[in-house]
Enzyme design. Structure first.
Site, PDB file in Angstrom:
ATOM      1  N   LYS A  11       0.951  -1.250  -0.149  1.00  0.00           N
ATOM      2  CA  LYS A  11      -0.100  -0.034  -0.156  1.00  0.00           C
ATOM      3  C   LYS A  11       0.979   1.187  -0.143  1.00  0.00           C
ATOM      4  O   LYS A  11       2.155   1.202   0.313  1.00  0.00           O
ATOM      5  CB  LYS A  11      -0.989  -0.049   1.276  1.00  0.00           C
ATOM      6  N   TYR A  51     -12.488  -2.110  -3.131  1.00  0.00           N
ATOM      7  CA  TYR A  51     -13.024  -1.823  -1.918  1.00  0.00           C
ATOM      8  C   TYR A  51     -14.672  -1.886  -1.677  1.00  0.00           C
ATOM      9  O   TYR A  51     -15.074  -1.545  -0.638  1.00  0.00           O
ATOM     10  CB  TYR A  51     -12.244  -0.717  -1.019  1.00  0.00           C
ATOM     11  N   PHE A  59     -15.172   4.028   7.342  1.00  0.00           N
ATOM     12  CA  PHE A  59     -13.802   4.639   6.874  1.00  0.00           C
ATOM     13  C   PHE A  59     -13.723   4.651   5.539  1.00  0.00           C
ATOM     14  O   PHE A  59     -12.498   4.847   5.040  1.00  0.00           O
ATOM     15  CB  PHE A  59     -13.145   3.687   7.845  1.00  0.00           C
ATOM     16  N   ARG A 104       2.460  -7.067   9.195  1.00  0.00           N
ATOM     17  CA  ARG A 104       1.789  -5.784  10.040  1.00  0.00           C
ATOM     18  C   ARG A 104       2.324  -5.603  11.404  1.00  0.00           C
ATOM     19  O   ARG A 104       2.408  -4.469  12.116  1.00  0.00           O
ATOM     20  CB  ARG A 104       0.235  -6.116   9.858  1.00  0.00           C
ATOM     21  N   ASN A 114      -1.616  -0.135   7.315  1.00  0.00           N
ATOM     22  CA  ASN A 114      -1.140  -1.319   7.695  1.00  0.00           C
ATOM     23  C   ASN A 114      -0.393  -2.070   6.566  1.00  0.00           C
ATOM     24  O   ASN A 114      -0.342  -3.177   6.528  1.00  0.00           O
ATOM     25  CB  ASN A 114      -2.433  -2.305   8.170  1.00  0.00           C
ATOM     26  N   HIS A 117      -2.092  -5.321   1.572  1.00  0.00           N
ATOM     27  CA  HIS A 117      -3.240  -5.985   1.400  1.00  0.00           C
ATOM     28  C   HIS A 117      -3.039  -7.274   0.857  1.00  0.00           C
ATOM     29  O   HIS A 117      -2.064  -7.328  -0.151  1.00  0.00           O
ATOM     30  CB  HIS A 117      -4.191  -5.169   0.176  1.00  0.00           C
ATOM     31  N   GLU A 128     -10.141  -9.806  -7.634  1.00  0.00           N
ATOM     32  CA  GLU A 128      -9.031  -8.705  -7.472  1.00  0.00           C
ATOM     33  C   GLU A 128      -7.815  -8.966  -8.608  1.00  0.00           C
ATOM     34  O   GLU A 128      -7.455  -8.016  -8.890  1.00  0.00           O
ATOM     35  CB  GLU A 128      -8.699  -8.940  -5.961  1.00  0.00           C
TER      36      GLU A 128
HETATM   37  P1  IDP Z   1      -8.032  -6.607   5.264  1.00  0.00           P
HETATM   38  O1  IDP Z   1      -7.002  -5.435   4.793  1.00  0.00           O
HETATM   39  O2  IDP Z   1      -7.164  -7.466   6.372  1.00  0.00           O
HETATM   40  O3  IDP Z   1      -8.693  -7.590   4.423  1.00  0.00           O
HETATM   41  P2  IDP Z   1     -10.693  -5.389   5.668  1.00  0.00           P
HETATM   42  O4  IDP Z   1     -11.548  -5.643   6.664  1.00  0.00           O
HETATM   43  O5  IDP Z   1     -10.796  -5.925   4.362  1.00  0.00           O
HETATM   44  O6  IDP Z   1      -9.163  -5.861   6.095  1.00  0.00           O
HETATM   45  O7  IDP Z   1     -10.282  -3.824   5.697  1.00  0.00           O
HETATM   46  C1  IDP Z   1      -9.593  -3.215   4.501  1.00  0.00           C
HETATM   47  C2  IDP Z   1      -8.598  -2.129   5.080  1.00  0.00           C
HETATM   48  O8  IDP Z   1      -9.462  -1.033   5.436  1.00  0.00           O
HETATM   49  C3  IDP Z   1      -7.843  -2.566   6.147  1.00  0.00           C
HETATM   50  O9  IDP Z   1      -6.571  -3.322   5.749  1.00  0.00           O
HETATM   51  C4  IDP Z   1      -7.708  -1.400   6.765  1.00  0.00           C
HETATM   52  O10 IDP Z   1      -6.636  -0.680   6.330  1.00  0.00           O
HETATM   53  C5  IDP Z   1      -8.926  -0.621   6.582  1.00  0.00           C
HETATM   54  N1  IDP Z   1      -9.702  -0.533   7.709  1.00  0.00           N
HETATM   55  C6  IDP Z   1     -10.559  -1.601   8.257  1.00  0.00           C
HETATM   56  N2  IDP Z   1     -11.257  -1.323   9.043  1.00  0.00           N
HETATM   57  C7  IDP Z   1     -10.982  -0.173   9.381  1.00  0.00           C
HETATM   58  C8  IDP Z   1     -11.452   0.797  10.515  1.00  0.00           C
HETATM   59  O11 IDP Z   1     -12.447   0.299  11.357  1.00  0.00           O
HETATM   60  N3  IDP Z   1     -10.849   2.165  10.559  1.00  0.00           N
HETATM   61  C9  IDP Z   1     -10.072   2.503   9.509  1.00  0.00           C
HETATM   62  N4  IDP Z   1      -9.608   1.612   8.692  1.00  0.00           N
HETATM   63  C10 IDP Z   1     -10.128   0.530   8.458  1.00  0.00           C
HETATM   64 MG    MG Z   2     -10.140  -7.424   3.071  1.00  0.00          MG
END
Ligand code: IDP
Ligand code: MG
Length: 151
Positions: A11, A51, A59, A104, A114, A117, A128
Site C-alpha cells: 500500500k 474495496y 472508514f 503488519r 497497515n 493488502h 481482485e
Molecule cells: P484486510 O485488509 O485485513 O482484509 P478489511 O476488513 O478488508 O481488512 O479492511 C480493508 C482495509 O480497510 C484494512 O486493511 C484497513 O487498512 C482498513 N480498515 C479496516 N477497518 C478499518 C477501520 O475500522 N478504520 C479504519 N480503517 C479500517
Molecule cells: Mg479485506
C-alpha cells in the site's frame, strides 16, 4: 487449495516508507511464486471496485483517499494455499493484534496504515486478480527449486 492465486498490494504507506523490498522479500521467502508484478497509481474508480465490500462503512472514504494517495506495488502470488499463507504472513488487519514476525506486526502500528493488502478468500482473489491484471500480464513458468518448495 492447490495452486491458488492471490492479489497483494504494497500500500502507499509501504511504498513511502521504503518497505517494498522487505514486504516482497518476506512473501517471496515463503516459497510462493510471483507470477505478476507492477507499480501503479490506483484511480478512484479502481479503488471503489477493489474495496466495494466496504462502501457503506464509515472508514470507506478515508480508505479510498489513502489507497489513491501514492503509487502501490501490485503482485499476484501463486502456490498451494497462497491465500491463507499470505494472510498468515501479513498478520491481522489491526497491527495491534498482529504478532511479531508478521508484516503488519513488525512494520505497522495503525489500522488505517497497515502496509499490505492480501485477498481474503478465493472469490475475492479471483475478482481482485482480474481487476488489477490482464491475463497476458501473468507469467506461468517453472523454477528450478519448485520441487524443493512443494512435494
Ligand atoms: P484486510 O485488509 O485485513 O482484509 P478489511 O476488513 O478488508 O481488512 O479492511 C480493508 C482495509 O480497510 C484494512 O486493511 C484497513 O487498512 C482498513 N480498515 C479496516 N477497518 C478499518 C477501520 O475500522 N478504520 C479504519 N480503517 C479500517
Ligand atoms: Mg479485506
Amino acid at each position: 487449495m492447490p495452486n491458488e492465486k492471490t492479489l497483494i498490494l504494497v500500500k502507499p504507506d509501504g511504498v513511502q516508507r521504503g518497505l517494498i523490498g522487505d514486504v516482497i522479500g518476506r512473501l517471496e521467502k515463503t516459497g510462493l511464486k510471483i507470477i505478476g508484478i507492477k507499480f501503479i497509481q490506483i484511480s478512484e474508480e479502481l479503488a471503489g471496485k477493489h474495496y466495494a465490500e466496504h462502501k457503506d462503512k464509515p472508514f470507506f472514504s478515508g480508505l479510498v483517499k489513502f489507497i489513491t494517495s501514492s503509487p502501490v506495488v501490485a503482485l499476484v502470488l501463486e502456490g498451494n494455499n497462497a491465500i491463507s499463507i499470505t494472510r498468515k504472513t501479513m498478520g491481522a488487519t489491526n497491527p495491534v493484534d498482529s504478532p511479531p514476525g508478521t508484516i503488519r506486526g513488525d512494520f505497522a502500528i495503525d489500522l488505517g496504515r497497515n502496509i499490505i493488502h492480501g485477498s481474503a478468500n478465493d472469490d475475492d482473489a479471483k475478482r481482485e486478480v482480474d481487476l488489477f491484471f490482464d491475463k497476458n500480464e501473468l507469467c506461468q513458468y517453472s523454477k528450478s527449486n519448485d520441487a524443493w518448495v512443494t512435494e
